[in-house]
Structure formats: structure tokens, C-alpha cells
Design a protein around this motif. Structure first.
Motif, PDB file in Angstrom:
ATOM      1  N   THR A  73       0.843  -1.201   0.000  1.00  0.00           N
ATOM      2  CA  THR A  73       0.000   0.000   0.000  1.00  0.00           C
ATOM      3  C   THR A  73       0.868   1.237   0.000  1.00  0.00           C
ATOM      4  N   ALA A  74       0.232   2.356  -0.327  1.00  0.00           N
ATOM      5  CA  ALA A  74       0.991   3.618  -0.362  1.00  0.00           C
ATOM      6  C   ALA A  74       1.489   3.997   1.002  1.00  0.00           C
ATOM      7  N   GLU A  75       0.788   3.491   2.033  1.00  0.00           N
ATOM      8  CA  GLU A  75       1.193   3.866   3.386  1.00  0.00           C
ATOM      9  C   GLU A  75       2.422   3.108   3.850  1.00  0.00           C
ATOM     10  N   SER A  76       2.620   1.917   3.277  1.00  0.00           N
ATOM     11  CA  SER A  76       3.700   1.062   3.763  1.00  0.00           C
ATOM     12  C   SER A  76       4.842   0.932   2.794  1.00  0.00           C
ATOM     13  N   SER A  77       4.944   1.778   1.784  1.00  0.00           N
ATOM     14  CA  SER A  77       6.031   1.658   0.814  1.00  0.00           C
ATOM     15  C   SER A  77       6.655   2.997   0.517  1.00  0.00           C
ATOM     16  N   GLU A  95       4.286   2.411   9.838  1.00  0.00           N
ATOM     17  CA  GLU A  95       4.672   1.646  11.025  1.00  0.00           C
ATOM     18  C   GLU A  95       5.719   0.599  10.642  1.00  0.00           C
ATOM     19  N   LEU A  96       6.734   0.489  11.470  1.00  0.00           N
ATOM     20  CA  LEU A  96       7.809  -0.467  11.240  1.00  0.00           C
ATOM     21  C   LEU A  96       7.389  -1.797  11.894  1.00  0.00           C
ATOM     22  N   THR A  97       6.998  -2.738  11.049  1.00  0.00           N
ATOM     23  CA  THR A  97       6.547  -4.057  11.512  1.00  0.00           C
ATOM     24  C   THR A  97       7.420  -5.134  10.891  1.00  0.00           C
ATOM     25  N   ASP A  98       7.105  -6.386  11.223  1.00  0.00           N
ATOM     26  CA  ASP A  98       7.881  -7.474  10.651  1.00  0.00           C
ATOM     27  C   ASP A  98       7.661  -7.600   9.152  1.00  0.00           C
ATOM     28  N   ILE A  99       6.560  -7.019   8.624  1.00  0.00           N
ATOM     29  CA  ILE A  99       6.293  -7.073   7.182  1.00  0.00           C
ATOM     30  C   ILE A  99       7.084  -5.998   6.438  1.00  0.00           C
ATOM     31  N   THR A 100       7.097  -4.802   6.985  1.00  0.00           N
ATOM     32  CA  THR A 100       7.781  -3.671   6.314  1.00  0.00           C
ATOM     33  C   THR A 100       9.226  -3.522   6.750  1.00  0.00           C
ATOM     34  N   TYR A 101       9.697  -4.382   7.669  1.00  0.00           N
ATOM     35  CA  TYR A 101      11.041  -4.226   8.230  1.00  0.00           C
ATOM     36  C   TYR A 101      12.117  -4.363   7.157  1.00  0.00           C
ATOM     37  N   MET A 102      11.995  -5.338   6.286  1.00  0.00           N
ATOM     38  CA  MET A 102      13.027  -5.571   5.280  1.00  0.00           C
ATOM     39  C   MET A 102      13.084  -4.443   4.264  1.00  0.00           C
ATOM     40  N   TYR A 149      10.000   8.144   6.766  1.00  0.00           N
ATOM     41  CA  TYR A 149       9.564   8.321   8.147  1.00  0.00           C
ATOM     42  C   TYR A 149       8.714   7.117   8.573  1.00  0.00           C
ATOM     43  N   SER A 150       9.050   6.555   9.759  1.00  0.00           N
ATOM     44  CA  SER A 150       8.355   5.404  10.301  1.00  0.00           C
ATOM     45  C   SER A 150       8.263   5.564  11.801  1.00  0.00           C
ATOM     46  N   PHE A 151       7.477   4.671  12.439  1.00  0.00           N
ATOM     47  CA  PHE A 151       7.434   4.616  13.893  1.00  0.00           C
ATOM     48  C   PHE A 151       7.456   3.161  14.340  1.00  0.00           C
ATOM     49  N   LEU A 152       8.003   2.936  15.521  1.00  0.00           N
ATOM     50  CA  LEU A 152       8.131   1.603  16.100  1.00  0.00           C
ATOM     51  C   LEU A 152       7.429   1.587  17.451  1.00  0.00           C
ATOM     52  N   ASN A 153       6.500   0.674  17.626  1.00  0.00           N
ATOM     53  CA  ASN A 153       5.751   0.545  18.870  1.00  0.00           C
ATOM     54  C   ASN A 153       6.500  -0.433  19.780  1.00  0.00           C
ATOM     55  N   PRO A 178      19.242  -6.048  14.208  1.00  0.00           N
ATOM     56  CA  PRO A 178      18.499  -7.077  14.954  1.00  0.00           C
ATOM     57  C   PRO A 178      17.167  -7.405  14.281  1.00  0.00           C
ATOM     58  N   GLY A 179      16.690  -8.609  14.506  1.00  0.00           N
ATOM     59  CA  GLY A 179      15.456  -9.033  13.863  1.00  0.00           C
ATOM     60  C   GLY A 179      14.238  -8.421  14.519  1.00  0.00           C
ATOM     61  N   LEU A 180      13.142  -8.420  13.768  1.00  0.00           N
ATOM     62  CA  LEU A 180      11.881  -7.869  14.250  1.00  0.00           C
ATOM     63  C   LEU A 180      10.769  -8.900  14.019  1.00  0.00           C
ATOM     64  N   ASP A 181      11.078 -10.173  14.288  1.00  0.00           N
ATOM     65  CA  ASP A 181      10.131 -11.238  13.953  1.00  0.00           C
ATOM     66  C   ASP A 181       9.095 -11.438  15.038  1.00  0.00           C
ATOM     67  N   THR A 182       9.531 -11.396  16.304  1.00  0.00           N
ATOM     68  CA  THR A 182       8.627 -11.703  17.410  1.00  0.00           C
ATOM     69  C   THR A 182       7.826 -10.480  17.823  1.00  0.00           C
TER      70      THR A 182
END
Length: 785
Positions: free
Chosen positions: A572-576, A596-603, A647-651, A776-780
């Protein structure tokens, strides 16, 4: 044989004495290098340092020795020579100390020899008197040109000759040049001579690289003469330098329109009557000198189309006549008539009448001349200003003010008027204290060039009645007796230039002048003079062509990875944010796109980020998400136009271990005062809320922003070193718990108050960088409590 040798030696001795005697006689009395005690290779800084020391030591007020004054003069003279690179170079080459000598020692010695031994001068074609005439009176130096000639070119044109000492072609044009100077200089044309051998800097500044060259200078613009050196051609060249419509030709059908246009242009009108089909050059030069003050018209009395205007003003056709008109177009304000019009007479005549009786303030320059700043050694001058309008209801009021001004012609009082719509800031400043509306009459006196004035508004306004005139006359009498009558003080803004042309017109005129100058240079100049211009053009074309090719190849190279990744899931436009347009233009958005920086958008947003791109990540929690995101978008909005920033954010409530893993990979990123505390209180987790990371995924480094303290002391303990050993774990836990409770009452968005400054340092590249071996990984995902 011995007698012949003796006579030969005597002749050679006399010849050498005559040749170099003048140089020996005019040798400098002292060596500036020895006076200052510096070497010939000393720098300007060394010379200046030695000069300051010697001046303090030999100043006559401090040093009472008999030779102190003479030594002080020598030191000052030496510094004047050595501090000027041009004079220093001339002294090193020729031993000259006086710049007015024009470095003519060798020719002077040659002339002494010529006076002692007769030979036919015509054999060498040296017109000695002509060269003396030009060099002694009109020789120009670089500093003189910059400080005197260049500013004066806006009032009169200059004719400048480029010559050299042994230029034989220059010698042949000397008679023509001398006759031209004798003709044009009395008319007001400036004359200059530049010796390219000794004024190389000035010659390069003018663009002259060969001798002889003749050029014209007007309004700071240099134009070269490209025709045969004949007196008539030089005269026509000077006339061609002047603007085309300086003097308007007036006939019976146009003289009324010419005289009545004083109101629109705010200038007096001068009618010049003479019997000549072409306007004399003297009149054109006068019109150019006073073009900012007076409008000139010319009446050819030899034409039948001008008989009415000649009879209307009863002009004597046997002598040139000049009539000057102001507000009254029926009767001239001043007249001058003479058979031989001289420049000094005309200049004095126009200068004394360059203002209307009641001029309109249309720019700051006119205001400064009409109402000069008060000087302590001069008589006070007051300005009577009518603030009025342009409508028909103000016509009678304005005419009454003009009648009053025409009957009160005192030197200490100047009358003027201003339109409120044209000069709104000025009128608001003068009328705001008493809250009055036009028409109003203001008495003022200027006290400083920065705009400070003392003023007073005439009571009961101005309607143009006899009572108003009587009241204004009484207040002027009081003001001349008591200057303290002006009770108000104000700072006036700078006046608007009502006659300033639009920016587009100014740009078109400048472009036209540049293109015309380029055309003449291309038509007449040699290739040596045109090489810099051609080099600039070809360099610009090469850069433009290369940029287009590089951009084309880069776009074709960027299309290939997108085809290879066609099998990836759509984003999506929000995640790319990595798929931004490669256009260099800033995005036309009124918001900041934060993903948002998640395990999907991390790479895609970090590990595989393009080289040179940086992801700015905000660390937040569920409770502070809305507040911090609004503050974060506000702080980084001015930087959102950059194509290399994302620009991203990490929860941390979802990924609580990622920040700890990142800090463990880069121990230097932790504050030094938090390292000791971490060893003692490992059970207490750090609070990273409000931290901002700038992550460079390709080079594996990051920069960290630590938030402003808002009452929450989770990241570093504020205990003193004395209390730390005695405090137990229970006390530490209670202190941290109370600290967090206190932070909830404060505005958490203040943590990002200094983020804008940090972003500026990030763009400058001055932030410290912390490198990591791997991200570091962001899988869990941390389970919700």
C-alpha cells in the motif's frame, strides 16, 4: 688617438647623464622595506603587524624625540606603498613611490637628451605635446575609476582611450583624440586615458586587451568604439551612448500636452528653443544629467510647425532660449537666454529649479532631498506635508494647498504632498496617534537618516478654507520661533517607489542589454576576448547534455528491479515509502507520510533500503502514539521534501526487545551516565519513548535523538552518588514508580521539542554515527499485557 678616445668617453658620459639623470634625481628618499624592517617577500599580514607596532612606537604624541615626527611620516608613507599591491609592484619594478608620476622616467630622460642634442623629431613621429596633454590630465587609476568615474557615469558619459607607451598606432590617433577632447569635454563628457602597461588591472576590468582601443562608459556599462578614429565618428559614438528619448521634440500640436504632463511625472518641464534641425549634444547631456528631476523638450524655431509656440511665449529667434515651467503652465517659472549657451550656466539654471513648488513624494530619494536630515551646523528646515487622496473630492483641497505654498516661498520651509493610497505605511505612521483621516497637513522635521522625525498635525484638519490657511500660517510662525512646538516623535518607514517598473520589465531590459552586448562582442571582438563566453556556453551545454544522459540511464536501471520484484505482494501507499518518485521536486503534500515499522515492512524500510536513503524512526507506545505522532509530523514537515528521507514509527509495546538488542549491538550509543546504572539495576527496563533513530540500512549505522526531559527519569537516574550505595532495590522501585506517575501529569509531546534542530544536524551530516554488525530481527511480537 688618445684625444679621440677621451672625447668619445665624454660624449657617452654626457649621454648617459642626460638619459638617467632624471631617474637619479627623482630617486626615493627612503626605502619603505627598510623603514618598516620587512623583507621584499613579506606578506600583507606581516607588513600590517609591523606597521601597527611602529606607529605606536613613533607616534609624535607618545614619542617626544626630535626625529619622531619625520619617522612617523616615513612609516605611514611606506605602509601606503606596501599595503597597495599595485603600488608595491610598481615600486619593486621601477622604484616609484608617487603614483602621480605615471612612471615616465625613461621618457623624461629621453626628453632631456632631446633638449641637449638636436635631431629631426618628424623622423620618429613623436608628437610629444599631445602625449603630455592626455597623460597628465586624464590618466586613470583603478581606484579612481571604481570610486569616482563609475558612479559619475550615471550622470554623464565617459570616453576612455586605452593606450601604451610604445604603441605607434596610438601616436597617430593623438591629434584626432586631442581635438575630440577639446570639443567634448566642455560639453560635459568625461575623458579618461588608461595606460595598459601600468594599469593592467583596470584594462582587464574594462575588457580591453589591445591598443589602441576607445570605449564609452555610461550607467556603469562599457561599450567599445569599432569605427575609424575620426572626430565626427567619436562625436556620434558619444551621442549613441545616450538614451533615445531624453529630449522630446515639441511642436505647436504637442506643447500643451508636454507642459500639462507635469502632474503625472511629478517633474518640472524645460523647453529649449534653438534654430537647429538636430538637438544639440549640449542639451542632450544636460537632459541626461538631470533625467531624474526634469523633463526636457526641444523646439526647432526653424520649422513652420513651431511658430505658434514661439509666438505664444514671445521667444527671440536670434538667441537660444530655455523656459522652465512648474505647476503654472501659462507662465514660465524661470527663463534663460544667451547667444553662447555654456554648460555651467545651464547646469546652474536647471539645478536651482529641479523641484516643483509642491512636489509629490514618490520615492525615498526625493524625500531625502526635499526634507534633509537636520544638521547642527546648518539652519533648520521644516517640511509641510499634505496627506491627501486622488479622487475628485480632493481637487479643491489640493489646489488650495498649492496656492498657499506659492505665496509662502521661505527657504526654511518645503511643501510637499503624498497620496495615502500610494504611501499607506507613511500615512498610517503620521496619522495613527490622533486617529485622523485625510486630508491632513503635517509639520515635520527629520532628525536622523534612519527615519526618526518630530512632527505635529495641524489642528482641525485641512479643507482649503481661508481659516485653514490662516491657522497654518500661524502655526508655521510659531514653529520658526519655537522648534519644540513639534511634540510627536516617530520612525518613518521607507517610501515606496511609485515609478519603479515591474520585475518582468526590468528582467526583459536586462536581458536585452546583455544580448545586444553579446552580439556586438561577437561581431567585433577577436576570438581571444570571446573565449571565456564561448567556454561558458559550451560548458553549460555539456553539463545539461550529460545530466540528461545520466538521468536516462538511471531511470532505465531503476526499472529493472521493479520487474524482478513483480512477484512480491503488493504494498500500500502507506507502507512503501521506498517507492517514492525519483523526481527532484518536493512533494506537493500538506502532510507527512509515516508508516509503522513491523515485521512485514522491516526488510523494505530498513534492511533493503536504497543506498544513500535514511529512515527516521520514532519510538513510541500505545499510550503516547497519537500525541507523539502529531508532534513528530510537525517537527519533520519542513524536511519532508527530501527524496532520501523516509519516516516510520516503532511501537515498543509490540516489539519491546528490538531497542535493547540495538543498544547492545552499539554500546557507544548509550549515555555514559546510564551504563553504571544498568549494571546495578538490570531488572528495570529502559524507557525509549520519544527517542528518534535515523537508520542507514545500507551502511549499517544509526544516529539517535534523546528526548527533552519532561519529568520522567527512566532513561537515566537522577540520584546522587552519595545516595546510590545506601539505596536498596525497593527504594529504587518506589522512586521510579512515583516518577512515572508524575510524568503522566505533564505534556509528553514536549519530548520532541528539539527534534527540528537535530534534523538540521542530520541533514548537515554532523551527528555522531553508531555502527552495528547487523540489524536485529523484528520477527517476534511482544504479547499484550
Amino acid at each position: 688617438a688618445e684625444r679621440i678616445v677621451f672625447v668619445t668617453c665624454c660624449v657617452w658620459a654626457i649621454f648617459l647623464l642626460a638619459l638617467f639623470g632624471d631617474s637619479l634625481a627623482s630617486a626615493p628618499e627612503f626605502d619603505p622595506y627598510k623603514v618598516l624592517g620587512v623583507s621584499r617577500h613579506a606578506s600583507q599580514a606581516e607588513i600590517k603587524k609591523v606597521y601597527k607596532r611602529l606607529v605606536r612606537e613613533w607616534h609624535p604624541d607618545k614619542n617626544k624625540s626630535p626625529g619622531a615626527e619625520d619617522m612617523f611620516i616615513k612609516i605611514t608613507k611606506s605602509y601606503e606603498i606596501l599595503s597597495n599591491e599595485e603600488r608595491r609592484s610598481n615600486y619593486d619594478r621601477f622604484g616609484q613611490m608617487d603614483e602621480n608620476q605615471n612612471f615616465a622616467r625613461a621618457p623624461q630622460g629621453f626628453r632631456h637628451f632631446h633638449d641637449s642634442f638636436y635631431f629631426d623629431e618628424s623622423f620618429f613621429h613623436f608628437p610629444r605635446t599631445s602625449r603630455d596633454f592626455t597623460d597628465s590630465k586624464h590618466h586613470l587609476h583603478y581606484n579612481q575609476y571604481i570610486t569616482e568615474v563609475l558612479p559619475a557615469s550615471f550622470k554623464r558619459p565617459y570616453l576612455i582611450k586605452i593606450t601604451s607607451e610604445w604603441c605607434f598606432t596610438c601616436i597617430h590617433i593623438e591629434p584626432v583624440w586631442k581635438d575630440t577632447v577639446l570639443e567634448l569635454e566642455p560639453l560635459g563628457v568625461g575623458i579618461g586615458v588608461v595606460d595598459i602597461g601600468y594599469e593592467r588591472q583596470l584594462a582587464n576590468h574594462l575588457g580591453a586587451h589591445r591598443t589602441p582601443s576607445i570605449l564609452g562608459l555610461i550607467n556603469g556599462k562599457v561599450t567599445f568604439f569599432h569605427y575609424a578614429v575620426v572626430r565626427e565618428h567619436l562625436r556620434q559614438f558619444v551621442e549613441s551612448l545616450l538614451p533615445q528619448k531624453l529630449v522630446e521634440k515639441v511642436t505647436d500640436n504637442s506643447y500643451l500636452e508636454f507642459l500639462n504632463s507635469w502632474h503625472e511625472e511629478n517633474k518640472p518641464r524645460v523647453l529649449m528653443f534653438d534654430v537647429a534641425s538636430n538637438i544639440p549634444l549640449l542639451y542632450k547631456l544636460t537632459a541626461f544629467a538631470f533625467k531624474d528631476y526634469v523633463q526636457f523638450g526641444y523646439v526647432d524655431m526653424g520649422l513652420t510647425q513651431t511658430s505658434k509656440v514661439v509666438q505664444r511665449f514671445n521667444i527671440n529667434t536670434y538667441a537660444p532660449t530655455m523656459l522652465l515651467f512648474k505647476e503654472n503652465t501659462d507662465k514660465p517659472a524661470d527663463v534663460i537666454q544667451a547667444r553662447g549657451m555654456k554648460k555651467q550656466i545651464i547646469d546652474e539654471f536647471v539645478s536651482n529649479n529641479r523641484f516643483l513648488l509642491v512636489p509629490r513624494l514618490v520615492n525615498q530619494k526625493l524625500f531625502d532631498e526635499l526634507c534633509p536630515v537636520k544638521q547642527f551646523h546648518r539652519r533648520r528646515k521644516y517640511c509641510v506635508l499634505l496627506v491627501t487622496g486622488e479622487g475628485e473630492q480632493f481637487v479643491s483641497v489640493n489646489e488650495a494647498f498649492f496656492d498657499f505654498a506659492s505665496s509662502n516661498t521661505k527657504e526654511v520651509v518645503r511643501f510637499a504632498y503624498v497620496y495615502q493610497r500610494q504611501q499607506q505605511p507613511l500615512c498610517d505612521t503620521l496619522l495613527k496617534k490622533e486617529d485622523t483621516t485625510p486630508p491632513q497637513v503635517v509639520l515635520l522635521e527629520r532628525r536622523s537618516a534612519t527615519g526618526r522625525v518630530l512632527y505635529r498635525t495641524v489642528t482641525d484638519g485641512w479643507n482649503g478654507s481661508d481659516d485653514d490657511k490662516h491657522r497654518l500660517h500661524e502655526q508655521l510662525e510659531i514653529l520658526q520661533r519655537d522648534p519644540s512646538y513639534l511634540t510627536h516623535d516617530a520612525m518613518l518607514p521607507e517610501l515606496n517607489n511609485e515609478f519603479a517598473s515591474m520585475f518582468l520589465i526590468q528582467w526583459i531590459n536586462a536581458a536585452y542589454d546583455y544580448l545586444s552586448q553579446f552580439y556586438f562582442d561577437l561581431l567585433y571582438s577577436n576570438w581571444r576576448e570571446m573565449m571565456p563566453v564561448l567556454s561558458l556556453i559550451f560548458s553549460a551545454l555539456f553539463i545539461l547534455f550529460g545530466t540528461v544522459i545520466i538521468q536516462a540511464f538511471s531511470e532505465s536501471g531503476e526499472d529493472k528491479p521493479t520487474k524482478q520484484k513483480a512477484t512480491d505482494p503488493p504494498k500500500t501507499a502507506e507502507s512503501s515509502p521506498g517507492q517514492e518518485s525519483t523526481s527532484s521536486r518536493p512533494p506537493k503534500k500538506n502532510f507527512v507520510e509515516v508508516t509503522e515499522l513491523t515485521d512485514i515492512t522491516y526488510m523494505s524500510n530498513l534492511v533493503r533500503l536504497k543506498p544513500g536513503h535514511i529512515n527516521v524512526v520514532l519510538i513510541l507506545t500505545d499510550a503516547s502514539k497519537q500525541v507523539l505522532l502529531r508532534k513528530f509530523a510537525k517537527e519533520v514537515y519542513s524536511f519532508s521534501g527530501s527524496q532520501t528521507l523516509h519516516y516510520s514509527f516503532l511501537n515498543v509495546d509490540k516489539h519491546s526487545q528490538w531497542m535493547d538488542s540495538l543498544m547492545e549491538s552499539a554500546p557507544d550509543a548509550r549515555p555514559s551516565d546510564c551504563l553504571d546504572e544498568e549494571e546495578d539495576f538490570t531488572s528495570n527496563k529502559s524507557d525509549y519513548t520519544g527517542h528518534v533513530l535515523a537508520l542507514n540500512g545500507h551502511k549499517k549505522y544509526f544516529c539517535i535523538f534523546r528526548p527533552v526531559f519532561t519529568g520522567e527519569e527512566a532513561e537515566c537516574s537522577r540520584w546522587s552518588e552519595e545516595d546510590a550505595p545506601t539505596a536498596g532495590p525497593s527504594k529504587a522501585s518506589r522512586s521510579r514508580s512515583s516518577s512515572r506517575q508524575k510524568a503522566t501529569t505533564l505534556e509528553i509531546h514536549h519530548k520532541l521539542d528539539r527534534l527540528g534542530l537535530w534534523m538540521e544536524r542530520l541533514m548537515e551530516g554532523t551527528l555522531p554515527r553508531h555502527y552495528v554488525p547487523a540489524w536485529p530481527g523484528l520477527d517476534t511480537i511482544t504479547p499484550q499485557k
